[in-house]
Design an enzyme around this catalytic site. Structure first.
Site, PDB file in Angstrom:
ATOM      1  N   TYR A 434       7.365  31.625  -7.041  1.00  0.00           N
ATOM      2  CA  TYR A 434       8.663  31.320  -7.671  1.00  0.00           C
ATOM      3  C   TYR A 434       8.552  30.280  -8.790  1.00  0.00           C
ATOM      4  CZ  TYR A 434       9.731  27.714  -3.915  1.00  0.00           C
ATOM      5  OH  TYR A 434       9.753  26.682  -3.046  1.00  0.00           O
ATOM      6  N   GLU A 435       9.638  30.153  -9.522  1.00  0.00           N
ATOM      7  CA  GLU A 435       9.676  29.270 -10.703  1.00  0.00           C
ATOM      8  C   GLU A 435       8.608  29.684 -11.721  1.00  0.00           C
ATOM      9  OE1 GLU A 435      12.308  27.200 -10.613  1.00  0.00           O
ATOM     10  OE2 GLU A 435      11.868  26.780 -12.714  1.00  0.00           O
ATOM     11  N   GLY A 436       8.418  31.002 -11.871  1.00  0.00           N
ATOM     12  CA  GLY A 436       7.400  31.545 -12.773  1.00  0.00           C
ATOM     13  C   GLY A 436       6.100  31.767 -12.022  1.00  0.00           C
TER      14      GLY A 436
END
Lengths: 593, 593
Positions: A434-436
């Site tokens: 997550y978050e890229g």
């Protein structure tokens, strides 16, 4: 059941002995006296160790439950959330004007490590709120700030971030969620968002969703995306809660880990939303806080590694199995503890040297964010922008690996849920995604950040390493040999990789991108090498000054030596891979696979 | 829901094009015609793809259930087990005299890969039975063989292996389970065993437990351990089932994965047992089949990696996200498929080159076991004994890593259970632990196997690599550059590491043991490098002979080039670490951690 103790002493060492935060000249940092930060960390540690940690296994086992549109969090979460709010921990680094304590981001990060290590799934409820509040703080109108921030800072209301849709995650230009302008200036939001952490739950009276959507007729793709505030309950002018908005949970996902956090499918059905920031500048608004958000995830990688390591260490000292080949160490017992065995030691030293190095790296990065914000320092901003994908990608990849190694120390006991080591692995896995996702971090680093501002920031990083090496080469012969030489060599490898990209990426960008993951990792190693060189220097200074705590500092230096000797040399492998370019990577047509 | 197709074509390539099994001179191998093995593999593939694979997710979700002493396996397992029995798959490589089909071990292994990839938890029921039957075959009296083997070969009765106790896993000398001799020559077994795979379930009418225990008054430690046959139901003289024995399930463990297999706590309460093999030679009896058992686990590492890779590949071709930086590949679509991106390609090539290389390594190892048994070839036995810890440790470590990489291709979808990628990771994790944790494999390799028979077998391995390089250096300039040179270089690194151990391990064995994990991994890379050099040679020969399937063979060579360029160079890092010795690894006292 695993145990956890917040590593306050180590945080203090990094903040004061290594980073010398009080003398850093960053506005507000002069107030960060050793005793003051010690008191904050100690109190936070108590909450983490005694309130959040005991609920970690509970959250994993029970998970969240959806019944008639209501999401029930695991037993004890609600009460613990109240304690977090009462202690003021939710607004630690938020402005006083909205009820926060105005502390620097680095202190929020230091404390956040303990909370995440104790209970990542739980801590995400306030983590997402913090992210949403930061976006409103940066882009909201005064009225929006006044309406939402006080309750979000106190976590009376929580927040969410809505980006992903079923058919798009990284490539948000494909987004389908619509926002139609209404006569009163508000918008009607319709569409489905997935993987919404803390999307619905029973711990707050309202939830403020930040939702990316496209206004019909706007620019194509990512340039037509705007950001909207979509409260679960609309807020009346007097601040009281009004009508239930058309923002409902469709499902909660069954996941590999972080079961205690409700990961929701969110359905927006003509939900009322309010534009946050400028029309069609939604990505910019969402990503203003990107460095912070990604550093927060990097910190999670460290946090799970630290928690898992603490338990692996206890087990390695406690479990009797086999004998030391160089001579019995526990003659009274039926066998020696696991920790006598060199391969167990190798495993533990990997973990220890990673966690302590990562802690320094994360806190160093956090001070750069403070410097960028509080001093409006463009160089600090450039450097942390460069290092953000390294922090996020490297620390979460390695953090995960370390939880796997910690689990391995337990043998079969590591695989059964009873001992809790599986949970660290399962929880840590998400931070790589997550978050890229980490592949996107590597792409951001090599495809964008390296060349940013004409390569100014990466040159500044190399200069910083070079100057450190020059200034400290004379500390002692041992120090030069054990720390400076390997750091120089690794930094040279990193520069050679950058040079390879420059020379070959022009012809074909794939020659750079095929090496992006290796580059991110070698950059991470150089950063941890620098951290260890800095920490060893500080530890040596404390020893030379006649510290009464010599054992702490000699251990620190020995741990650093391990990292420099056994881990930093990874740069050679990464460079060798990078220098093979894209040819073997891209040789096959998609159909040939 | 994930998909799975047994890679029969690739197995055939390894068996016939690379290993030339029919011409190997091993007794019985002359019957292994290409069409014959093709038919066996195709039929096995159908069972794996259509019967076992659809139950993989079911098994994971439902797990096993213990009610009033009865363990219920997941929905569909019983019916599938009947199909396995009816198809004769349970006794494929067992002697005809006991109802088996007398095929070589290598065919059992090739087929086993498909079954494990399709459903590891399910396949373990027959896998453990195979192991127990093999031990009875090797050490049982004629009467014991006649009593147990026919029903075990057919899996009417299943088997288990009981080694671990709560306080001892690796160090079985600490064992507490007792076996007391009775007047009739049988024993009363009492004690608790844990982590007993397939320990109790509802798919067979009897379960034959092989239990390690100590006869009171015998030698101390591991030298006083004997092996016993402890049937769940005693077997009457006429072969019918008699009294229920005192072997009961105490609990089934909640585990990270392989939920479909019942991992039991087994309580033995004065259970009747029969000595298998010689008194106090239990470890030897249990470990006669060790090479096979460990190669079977190595195969599981490959199997999970293969299954996960197949799905990652499908997703990478299907999922549209972002654009190829070198030019749009899917102009009609809203985005290009993931597979255009270099870092996704790097990830997929890692997986593909690992799985295909590992398949060759596993099958090569299996032919050595056949050669050792069928030809009573001591050199083959020595070589496979040396390579067994490499196969087990390296392929399960890397196999796990590959499932993690496959999961990463899916982004957020990889983390939610719905897509099934988390299960591959969770299931693959156990193979690093059971049948000797990988740290123990490394210790076995460096502490024991390297020096076995005066180092004869490791010298034979180096000789084999050297000769291969010499004999094939002239195939073509490209082949020499892409395959022979890297293999030579990696083999040289491995020899240098061995030399370091010899020169420094005498002074202090920790200098060798601290590098054991690295040595195991570098040895694994050299083996896969050798496999790829062999495969590329065979593929080139097929191309030169004007094959009609040029695409398969050119793809094979390109995949090999990737491995040689991007993976084999790992030996440099491992050597660099090894050459730092034990100093930094062992620098801290246990109390300093």
């Amino acid at each position: 059941m695993p145990s956890f103790t917040s590593p306050t002493k180590d945080t203090q060492f990094v903040l004061h002995d290594v980073l010398n935060i009080q003398e850093s000249g960053i506005p507000g940092f002069d107030e960060l006296e050793r005793d003051f930060t010690g008191a904050v960390l100690t109190e936070a540690g108590k909450v983490a160790d005694n309130v959040l940690h005991p609920l970690n296994v509970v959250g994993d086992k029970e998970g969240c439950r959806l019944e008639n549109g209501v999401v029930y969090t695991p037993t004890g979460f609600k009460e613990a959330f109240e304690q977090m709010k009462e202690g003021g921990w939710t607004g630690l680094d938020m402005p006083e004007e909205f009820g926060g304590q105005n502390m620097p981001y680095v202190i929020g990060t230091a404390v956040g490590e303990y909370f995440s290590a104790a209970n990542q799934a739980f801590t995400m409820y306030q983590g997402l709120t913090h992210g949403a509040a930061s976006a409103i703080l940066a882009h909201g109108t005064d009225a929006q700030k006044a309406t939402y921030l006080p309750n979000m800072v106190s976590c009376e209301w929580t927040g969410t971030m809505n980006l992903t849709e079923p058919h798009c995650g990284t490539d948000l230009g494909l987004m389908r969620t619509k926002a139609e302008l209404q006569e009163d200036g508000s918008y009607k939001i319709s569409g489905q968002k997935i993987f919404i952490s803390s999307g619905e739950h029973d711990m707050a009276e309202n939830i403020i969703h930040l939702v990316l959507a496209k206004v019909p007729g706007g620019p194509e793709g990512i340039k037509g995306v705007s950001l909207f505030i979509v409260p679960k309950f609309l807020v009346n002018e007097d601040g009281s809660l009004g009508a239930r908005n058309g923002a409902t949970v469709g499902n909660i996902e069954e996941k590999m880990g972080i079961h205690g956090n409700s990961t929701c499918v969110m359905n927006y059905d003509e939900a009322t939303g309010y534009l946050l920031g400028d029309l069609n500048k939604g990505m910019r608004a969402m990503f203003t806080m990107m460095n912070e958000a990604r550093l927060g995830v990097a910190m999670q990688g460290l946090a799970q590694a630290e928690a898992a390591y603490q338990n692996a260490l206890i087990y390695a000292k406690d479990r009797l199995q086999g004998r030391d080949v160089t001579g019995v160490k526990n003659p009274e017992g039926p066998a020696d503890p696991l920790i006598v065995h060199p391969d167990i030691r190798r495993n533990l030293m990997d973990q220890k040297s990673f966690a302590e190095g990562a802690r320094a790296f994360v806190l160093w990065g956090a001070t750069m964010i403070d410097k960028a914000h509080r001093s409006e320092d463009k160089d600090a901003d450039g450097l942390i922008s460069l290092l953000t994908p390294v922090l996020k990608g490297f620390l979460t990849d390695k953090g995960y690996d370390m939880t796997v190694q910690a689990q391995q120390v337990y043998g079969g006991h590591g695989y059964i849920e009873e001992w809790g080591m599986s949970q660290y692995t399962r929880d840590a896995r998400i931070a790589m995604i997550y978050e890229g996702a980490n592949g996107v971090q590597a792409l951001d680093l090599v495809g964008r950040k390296l060349a940013q501002d004409g390569g100014k920031h990466v040159m500044a990083f190399f200069e910083l390493v070079k100057n450190f090496c020059k200034e400290n080469a004379d500390i002692s012969e041992d120090y030069a040999k054990d720390f400076i030489d390997p750091l120089k060599s690794a930094s040279k490898d990193l520069q050679a990789a950058g040079m390879f990209f420059m020379q070959n990426g022009m012809k074909n960008p794939n020659h750079a991108l095929a090496g992006s993951n290796d580059f991110m990792h070698m950059f991470g190693h150089v950063c941890l090498g620098l951290m260890w060189a800095m920490m060893a220097k500080s530890a040596q200074a404390a020893l030379d000054a006649g510290t009464t705590d010599a054992d702490f500092y000699t251990t620190k230096i020995a741990t650093g030596r391990y990292y420099m000797a056994r881990q930093l040399c990874s740069t050679k492998l990464h460079l060798a891979r990078i220098e093979t370019g894209a040819d073997t990577v891209m040789a096959l047509d998609a159909e040939q696979f």
